[in-house]
Design an enzyme around this catalytic site. Structure first.
Site, PDB file in Angstrom:
ATOM      1  N   THR A  26      -5.524   7.249  -3.243  1.00 42.60           N
ATOM      2  CA  THR A  26      -5.682   6.317  -4.353  1.00 42.60           C
ATOM      3  C   THR A  26      -7.161   6.280  -4.736  1.00 42.60           C
ATOM      4  OG1 THR A  26      -4.880   4.246  -5.279  1.00 42.60           O
ATOM      5  CG2 THR A  26      -5.958   4.065  -3.140  1.00 42.60           C
ATOM      6  N   CYS A  83      -9.582  -4.329  -5.552  1.00 40.91           N
ATOM      7  CA  CYS A  83      -8.249  -4.025  -5.013  1.00 40.91           C
ATOM      8  C   CYS A  83      -8.375  -3.582  -3.558  1.00 40.91           C
ATOM      9  CB  CYS A  83      -7.588  -2.904  -5.802  1.00 40.91           C
ATOM     10  SG  CYS A  83      -7.177  -3.345  -7.502  1.00 40.91           S
ATOM     11  N   HIS A 139      -1.565   0.140  -3.145  1.00 37.43           N
ATOM     12  CA  HIS A 139      -2.781  -0.241  -3.883  1.00 37.43           C
ATOM     13  C   HIS A 139      -2.581  -1.667  -4.400  1.00 37.43           C
ATOM     14  CE1 HIS A 139      -6.174   1.232  -6.740  1.00 37.43           C
ATOM     15  NE2 HIS A 139      -6.085  -0.080  -6.884  1.00 37.43           N
TER      16      HIS A 139
END
Lengths: 166, 208
Positions: free
Chosen positions: A28, A34, A51
């Site tokens: 990711t 995040c 995520h």
């Protein structure tokens, strides 16, 4: 002679998760506030990458995408891992992200969301009895996270720093 | 109005938004040209509903280094404005503002960050002035905050910080560029459907 299996690098978008098996990799890109969470079962070499965008779905009226939230996304990914033969008791968790990206002052911007994402992720993992084996969280840099399903190693890429393995 | 205007806004309204963007950003581009004493061109603004991921893909690769200055708009039309410059453009911009030889600025230090924030301030001021005088609506920008890092990290974090976490983000987007020294910047205005209603009303249009 058997041809070597092609190793796939599977990309996980924001507010999404993917589950895969060795020898593939899950990646990711650009985690800021995040949190990227990898869960890995070393016995069967199956793992997932989530995520997470926000800590708590109960604070929102419309929850369209459960993987966006730590409280819904983590159980969802665990269920999928169990379907693929993983055991929750064997899962090893690694966390990356949860940074504070912006400098400057503005009380109405939600600037502590990174820390809240990390706290909630830890809390939920603890409640589900899953141990965290490594973390690379906080600070003020964006991170890319890659899980190698062949061995459970997580690679962290940041701008201006050497690659780090956790 | 129902629970979602989402992507069902008629073409007429989208055209109005595009025109507002055109006038506002045109005004902002003029200010930047004056600041830099250079000719600044702009692309015709695009008005669309996008997801967070689509918004990021509009700018570039998720690991690309960018400088992003963002500020909130308070008043009648609450919203958020973002300026995103790729690394090369941000550094050139600082060179130009400081009157330095092109290529002098190698990294964005505190001074550089202030310079980029100041650009965001000035551009936002001209943008909002243009819209205010068209609509008589009151719009006040807040002080910008800035991040300089991976595009994915910066853009997602800024939108989450502003509370824009929905699948549908209304976005007026354009690219400002300076040919000779290649400054390329993306401009985003993000707002809510309630604000749009007010905006259209101020222009003598009603939504149904």
């Amino acid at each position: 002679m058997q041809p070597a299996k092609v190793i796939k690098e599977i990309q996980v978008g924001i507010a999404d998760y993917k589950v895969a098996a060795a020898p593939d990799r899950l990646i990711t890109l650009g985690l800021g506030s995040c949190v990227g969470l990898t869960l890995y079962d070393p016995r069967i070499k199956v793992g997932g990458l989530l995520h997470i965008m926000l800590p708590d779905s109960t604070q929102f009226r419309n929850v369209s995408k459960p993987a966006k939230y730590a409280d819904l996304g983590i159980p969802l990914m665990i269920k999928e891992l169990e379907r693929r033969g993983a055991a929750a008791s064997r899962l090893q968790a690694k966390l990356a992200g949860g940074a504070q990206m912006f400098s400057g002052k503005d009380d109405k911007f939600i600037l502590n969301i990174g820390q809240r994402n990390v706290d909630m992720t830890r809390k939920i993992l603890k409640a589900m009895g899953i141990k965290i084996t490594a973390e690379e969280v906080g600070g003020n840099r964006g991170r890319t996270m890659i899980l190698d399903l062949a061995n459970g190693m997580v690679t962290i890429r940041t701008i201006g720093s050497p690659i780090k393995e956790i | 109005m129902g629970d979602s205007v989402d992507n069902k806004l008629s073409d007429t309204y989208m055209d109005v938004l595009k025109e507002i963007g055109n006038i506002g950003i045109g005004n902002a581009a003029t200010s930047l040209a004056q600041m830099l004493d250079k000719r600044i061109d702009m692309e015709v603004p695009q008005t669309k509903f996008v997801t967070l991921e689509e918004a990021m893909n509009l700018v570039g690769g998720l690991e690309e280094t960018v400088a992003c200055a963002t500020l909130r708009i308070e008043g009648d039309i609450p919203g958020q404005i973002l300026f995103v410059f790729n690394e090369k453009s941000a550094l050139h911009l600082v060179d130009m503002l400081m009157g330095l030889e092109k290529g002098s600025t190698k990294q964005l230090d505190d001074m550089g960050e202030s310079a980029v924030k100041e650009v965001a301030n000035v551009l936002t001021g001209s943008f909002l002035n243009a819209i205010s005088s068209m609509t008589q609506l009151n719009m006040v920008p807040t002080v910008p905050i800035l991040a300089y890092d991976m595009l994915g990290a910066v853009l997602s974090t800024s939108l989450i910080a502003g509370g824009y976490i929905e699948e549908n983000i209304l976005m007026i987007e354009t690219v400002l560029f300076e040919k000779q020294d290649y400054i390329k910047g993306h401009f985003f205005l993000i707002t809510e459907e309630l604000s749009l209603e007010k905006l259209f009303k101020a222009l003598g249009l009603t939504m149904n």
